[in-house]
Write a protein that holds these residues in place. Structure first.
Motif, PDB file in Angstrom:
ATOM      1  N   PRO A  48     -10.243  -0.734   9.785  1.00  0.00           N
ATOM      2  CA  PRO A  48      -9.719  -2.079  10.061  1.00  0.00           C
ATOM      3  C   PRO A  48      -9.731  -2.991   8.833  1.00  0.00           C
ATOM      4  CG  PRO A  48     -11.036  -1.354  11.894  1.00  0.00           C
ATOM      5  CD  PRO A  48     -11.225  -0.323  10.803  1.00  0.00           C
ATOM      6  N   PHE A  49     -10.761  -2.892   7.997  1.00  0.00           N
ATOM      7  CA  PHE A  49     -10.814  -3.740   6.808  1.00  0.00           C
ATOM      8  C   PHE A  49      -9.565  -3.530   5.942  1.00  0.00           C
ATOM      9  CE2 PHE A  49     -11.901  -4.184   2.311  1.00  0.00           C
ATOM     10  CZ  PHE A  49     -12.363  -5.488   2.268  1.00  0.00           C
ATOM     11  N   ALA A  50      -9.119  -2.283   5.832  1.00  0.00           N
ATOM     12  CA  ALA A  50      -7.910  -1.989   5.047  1.00  0.00           C
ATOM     13  C   ALA A  50      -6.701  -2.636   5.699  1.00  0.00           C
ATOM     14  CB  ALA A  50      -7.719  -0.483   4.933  1.00  0.00           C
ATOM     15  N   ASN A  51      -6.683  -2.591   7.018  1.00  0.00           N
ATOM     16  CA  ASN A  51      -5.590  -3.210   7.756  1.00  0.00           C
ATOM     17  C   ASN A  51      -5.569  -4.725   7.536  1.00  0.00           C
ATOM     18  OD1 ASN A  51      -4.263  -4.397  10.135  1.00  0.00           O
ATOM     19  ND2 ASN A  51      -4.012  -2.242  10.709  1.00  0.00           N
ATOM     20  N   PHE A  52      -6.756  -5.356   7.570  1.00  0.00           N
ATOM     21  CA  PHE A  52      -6.822  -6.812   7.327  1.00  0.00           C
ATOM     22  C   PHE A  52      -6.234  -7.111   5.942  1.00  0.00           C
ATOM     23  CE2 PHE A  52     -11.182  -6.665   9.698  1.00  0.00           C
ATOM     24  CZ  PHE A  52     -10.537  -6.459  10.900  1.00  0.00           C
ATOM     25  N   ARG A  53      -6.642  -6.311   4.943  1.00  0.00           N
ATOM     26  CA  ARG A  53      -6.177  -6.539   3.571  1.00  0.00           C
ATOM     27  C   ARG A  53      -4.658  -6.409   3.485  1.00  0.00           C
ATOM     28  NH1 ARG A  53      -9.369  -7.646  -0.887  1.00  0.00           N
ATOM     29  NH2 ARG A  53      -8.117  -6.176  -2.069  1.00  0.00           N
ATOM     30  N   GLU A  54      -4.136  -5.400   4.156  1.00  0.00           N
ATOM     31  CA  GLU A  54      -2.694  -5.147   4.048  1.00  0.00           C
ATOM     32  C   GLU A  54      -1.874  -6.266   4.681  1.00  0.00           C
ATOM     33  OE1 GLU A  54      -1.302  -1.213   4.739  1.00  0.00           O
ATOM     34  OE2 GLU A  54      -2.976  -0.329   3.651  1.00  0.00           O
ATOM     35  N   ARG A  55      -2.457  -6.941   5.670  1.00  0.00           N
ATOM     36  CA  ARG A  55      -1.746  -8.092   6.252  1.00  0.00           C
ATOM     37  C   ARG A  55      -1.472  -9.140   5.186  1.00  0.00           C
ATOM     38  NH1 ARG A  55      -5.109  -8.566  11.598  1.00  0.00           N
ATOM     39  NH2 ARG A  55      -6.219 -10.170  10.480  1.00  0.00           N
ATOM     40  N   PHE A  56      -2.323  -9.142   4.159  1.00  0.00           N
ATOM     41  CA  PHE A  56      -2.178 -10.129   3.089  1.00  0.00           C
ATOM     42  C   PHE A  56      -1.645  -9.485   1.811  1.00  0.00           C
ATOM     43  CE2 PHE A  56      -5.140 -11.828   6.117  1.00  0.00           C
ATOM     44  CZ  PHE A  56      -4.674 -13.125   6.296  1.00  0.00           C
ATOM     45  N   GLY A  57      -0.984  -8.319   1.959  1.00  0.00           N
ATOM     46  CA  GLY A  57      -0.311  -7.680   0.835  1.00  0.00           C
ATOM     47  C   GLY A  57      -1.238  -7.046  -0.179  1.00  0.00           C
ATOM     48  N   LYS A  58      -2.441  -6.679   0.263  1.00  0.00           N
ATOM     49  CA  LYS A  58      -3.402  -6.059  -0.658  1.00  0.00           C
ATOM     50  C   LYS A  58      -3.829  -4.699  -0.105  1.00  0.00           C
ATOM     51  CE  LYS A  58      -5.164 -10.655  -1.532  1.00  0.00           C
ATOM     52  NZ  LYS A  58      -6.184 -11.595  -1.074  1.00  0.00           N
ATOM     53  N   LEU A  59      -4.418  -3.910  -0.971  1.00  0.00           N
ATOM     54  CA  LEU A  59      -4.922  -2.611  -0.533  1.00  0.00           C
ATOM     55  C   LEU A  59      -6.449  -2.606  -0.551  1.00  0.00           C
ATOM     56  CD1 LEU A  59      -2.662  -0.011  -2.389  1.00  0.00           C
ATOM     57  CD2 LEU A  59      -2.525  -0.750  -0.016  1.00  0.00           C
ATOM     58  N   ALA A  60      -7.042  -1.706   0.259  1.00  0.00           N
ATOM     59  CA  ALA A  60      -8.499  -1.525   0.187  1.00  0.00           C
ATOM     60  C   ALA A  60      -8.844  -0.594  -0.966  1.00  0.00           C
ATOM     61  CB  ALA A  60      -9.021  -0.940   1.491  1.00  0.00           C
ATOM     62  N   GLY A  61      -7.940   0.336  -1.286  1.00  0.00           N
ATOM     63  CA  GLY A  61      -8.168   1.285  -2.378  1.00  0.00           C
ATOM     64  C   GLY A  61      -6.973   1.286  -3.313  1.00  0.00           C
ATOM     65  N   VAL A  62      -6.408   2.470  -3.552  1.00  0.00           N
ATOM     66  CA  VAL A  62      -5.246   2.585  -4.442  1.00  0.00           C
ATOM     67  C   VAL A  62      -4.194   3.480  -3.769  1.00  0.00           C
ATOM     68  CG1 VAL A  62      -6.720   2.431  -6.505  1.00  0.00           C
ATOM     69  CG2 VAL A  62      -6.076   4.671  -5.622  1.00  0.00           C
ATOM     70  N   VAL A  63      -3.016   3.520  -4.390  1.00  0.00           N
ATOM     71  CA  VAL A  63      -1.997   4.483  -3.957  1.00  0.00           C
ATOM     72  C   VAL A  63      -2.332   5.818  -4.648  1.00  0.00           C
ATOM     73  CG1 VAL A  63       0.472   5.028  -4.036  1.00  0.00           C
ATOM     74  CG2 VAL A  63      -0.279   2.666  -3.661  1.00  0.00           C
ATOM     75  N   PRO A  64      -2.365   6.917  -3.884  1.00  0.00           N
ATOM     76  CA  PRO A  64      -2.752   8.190  -4.527  1.00  0.00           C
ATOM     77  C   PRO A  64      -1.719   8.651  -5.545  1.00  0.00           C
ATOM     78  CG  PRO A  64      -1.933   8.590  -2.314  1.00  0.00           C
ATOM     79  CD  PRO A  64      -2.021   7.094  -2.465  1.00  0.00           C
ATOM     80  N   ARG A  65      -2.174   9.480  -6.486  1.00  0.00           N
ATOM     81  CA  ARG A  65      -1.216   9.848  -7.538  1.00  0.00           C
ATOM     82  C   ARG A  65      -0.184  10.873  -7.076  1.00  0.00           C
ATOM     83  NH1 ARG A  65      -3.690  13.246 -12.625  1.00  0.00           N
ATOM     84  NH2 ARG A  65      -5.819  12.754 -12.086  1.00  0.00           N
ATOM     85  N   LEU A  66      -0.553  11.711  -6.131  1.00  0.00           N
ATOM     86  CA  LEU A  66       0.394  12.682  -5.567  1.00  0.00           C
ATOM     87  C   LEU A  66      -0.107  13.080  -4.180  1.00  0.00           C
ATOM     88  CD1 LEU A  66       0.949  15.169  -8.548  1.00  0.00           C
ATOM     89  CD2 LEU A  66       2.725  13.718  -7.532  1.00  0.00           C
ATOM     90  N   VAL A  67       0.798  13.674  -3.404  1.00  0.00           N
ATOM     91  CA  VAL A  67       0.409  14.259  -2.120  1.00  0.00           C
ATOM     92  C   VAL A  67       0.876  15.708  -2.143  1.00  0.00           C
ATOM     93  CG1 VAL A  67       0.707  14.177   0.385  1.00  0.00           C
ATOM     94  CG2 VAL A  67       0.756  12.039  -0.949  1.00  0.00           C
TER      95      VAL A  67
END
Ligand SMILES: Cc1cc2nc3c(=O)[nH]c(=O)nc-3n(C[C@H](O)[C@H](O)[C@H](O)COP(=O)(O)OP(=O)(O)OC[C@H]3O[C@@H](n4cnc5c(N)ncnc54)[C@H](O)[C@@H]3O)c2cc1C
Length: 495
Positions: A48-67
């Motif tokens: 949920p903390f990540a979800n709260f952050r994303e509501r405000f255009g932020k991330l809890a971590g980073v975008v991964p380099r590859l999948v």
């Protein structure tokens, strides 16, 4: 790019073309995702903390380099070996339904999405076991077993949005745990790839006496000790009959007493659910019996006669002896119809700060723990929505599952409050001798309390981690273990 305001340096925006080509040589081009939007989808789980952050255009971590999406055990092993050779961090990914941030990338990790490993390998009715690939969707798996007349008895609320491997990796619990146990009681054997690429097989045997359980290093490993590729689980015949009973009880103390005595009498209802007054009220509106006896409990009995009837009679005798009575079955039917529905997203979408915290307490501790927690959360925010239920019960104690919800407010005000609520609930659990997590796992969000939970045990698992994964490449920074140098430091409450 999206409208995210996160710093470019934190998004791992440069695609490592050489690494992508090396991974594609293992799994094929179509199974390496390098586009930003595709990678961005793996930047969160259901923390949920990540979800709260994303509501405000932020991330809890980073975008991964590859999948990367392997399609066989051999491909998983080849990916892990390549990652070792190039010192690349990996995160095993089930379906991202974890609520503690276990699958959130924090550095420059490659996500290993296991959902192509989605087959039942074999069903063995004689030995009562099923072998399944780790990336199989939980509901697809259970439906396929049901079609053959079987169940594993592991029915988490998130069954539609999680994988079998994720259940084991998080040491999860299903709604029928009082009869079938948690996943650690259900996993008999498994296959995994260790952090250096070595394949590990725990052969499925009824029991063994050959030293500490290696299986339990992987069950609850949250991706830090290897990638689980296959599991062998206990298999049960679908019960002939199932009966749901709704109960009205005079007090929470009476309900706890009944549940304790039912479990200690060696009765095994399939489902036991006790709701506190707030949660009972939401489910019993208009039902007269609950005016005098405000606590709702639901029991489900299953199996075949004569055992089913005898178990039900014995359990209801215990309920009657504490002043409980049978009520109309509407709340049971409502629960059954909605048992796999996730409510949190509805609240998040409306701007609320909704979260859940599940802990374990022994019966002797639960009354004091619940009272202390109710008081503490109201002291932090008097108008908080706070509700609890007890839905995994044992002879020794139970899981206390709490919902905390703050109304829409500024992020700068809400996140520190959210942080204080977690601190209070986790610290009070420890003060009352309980465990900080019953089935959601640790992820990264419970890191602050893991040392107090495990004591010297944390040093033991860190040493095992260091020995198995000297370069700290498998899901670093989770389970309270050391993070990668330069990784994002998630400070809860900071905006
Ligand atoms: C609405 C909702 C209800 C929920 N209800 C329940 C519930 O009733 N019971 C319950 O136990 N949990 C519940 N959860 C939590 C969550 O669904 C579980 O923890 C689930 O087991 C995670 O599975 P996943 O496949 O989505 O794993 P992910 O979220 O993808 O991963 C979780 C962690 O496991 C690791 N991992 C995943 N697969 C593997 C693998 N094959 N090998 C090694 N590591 C791996 C990841 O690296 C990560 O650390 C709920 C979550 C939500 C959102």
């Amino acid at each position: 790019m999206t409208g995210l305001t996160i710093a470019a340096a934190k998004t791992s925006d440069e695609v490592d073309a050489d690494l992508a080509a090396a991974l594609a040589a293992i799994v094929g081009d179509a199974n390496v995702l390098s586009e930003f939007e595709a990678r961005r989808a793996y930047a969160h789980d259901r923390l949920p903390f990540a979800n709260f952050r994303e509501r405000f255009g932020k991330l809890a971590g980073v975008v991964p380099r590859l999948v990367v999406r392997p399609g066989s055990d051999a491909e998983v092993a080849a990916i892990v070996k390549l990652a070792n050779a190039r010192k690349v961090e990996l995160i095993p990914f089930g379906n991202g339904s974890g609520v503690l941030g276990g699958a959130i990338p924090l550095h420059r990790e490659v996500m290993v999405d296991l959902r192509r490993l989605d087959q039942i390998v074999s069903i063995n009715p004689q030995d009562a076991m099923v072998t399944v690939q780790a990336g199989m969707n939980g509901m697809v798996f259970e439906n396929a077993l049901n079609a053959e007349g079987f169940t594993t008895g592991h029915l988490p609320q998130s069954i539609e949005i999680s994988t079998v491997g994720g259940w084991a990796a998080c040491r999860g619990g299903g709604q029928a745990s009082s009869r079938y146990g948690k996943i650690e009681d259900i996993v008999i054997g498994l296959k995994a790839v260790l952090p250096d690429g070595t394949p590990l097989e725990i052969r499925p045997v009824a029991r063994r006496s050959v030293g500490p359980s290696i299986r339990d290093l992987l069950v609850g490993s949250e991706g830090a000790f290897g990638i689980i590729t296959e599991l062998t689980l206990r298999l049960w015949r679908l019960p002939e009959e199932e009966r749901g009973v709704v109960l009205a009880l005079p007090s929470l103390e009476a309900a706890w007493e009944a549940a304790r005595r039912i479990m200690q009498a060696e009765l095994r209802p399939t489902v036991v659910r006790i709701y506190d007054e707030a949660e009972s009220r939401e489910r019993t509106e208009g039902l007269d019996q609950f005016k005098a006896k405000p606590i709702l409990a639901i029991l489900v009995f299953s199996g075949a006669e004569p055992v089913l009837g005898a178990e039900q009679t014995a359990a209801l005798d215990i309920v009657a002896s504490v002043g409980g009575e049978v009520a109309p079955d509407g709340p049971f039917r409502h629960w059954k119809e909605n048992r796999y529905v996730a409510y949190s997203q509805k609240w998040q979408a409306a701007g609320y700060y909704n979260d859940t915290v599940e802990v374990t307490g022994n019966w002797s501790a639960i009354p004091g723990m619940y009272a202390a927690m109710s008081a503490a959360v109201r002291e932090i925010y008097p108008k908080i929505h706070f509700g609890a239920h007890w839905s995994h019960v044992y002879p020794e104690g139970a899981c206390q599952y709490m919902t905390i919800r703050l109304p829409p407010m500024d992020e700068a005000e809400a996140l520190p409050l959210h942080s204080r609520l977690w601190e209070a609930l986790q610290s009070l659990t420890l003060e009352h001798g309980g465990s900080i997590a019953h089935h959601h796992g640790v992820g990264l969000f419970r890191n602050p309390w893991i040392e107090k939970e495990l004591g010297a045990g944390l040093g033991v698992i860190q040493k095992i981690k260091d020995a198995l994964d000297p370069d700290n490449l498998m899901n670093p920074g989770k389970l309270g273990l050391r993070g990668a140098a330069g990784a994002v430091d998630l400070r809860r409450g900071e905006v």
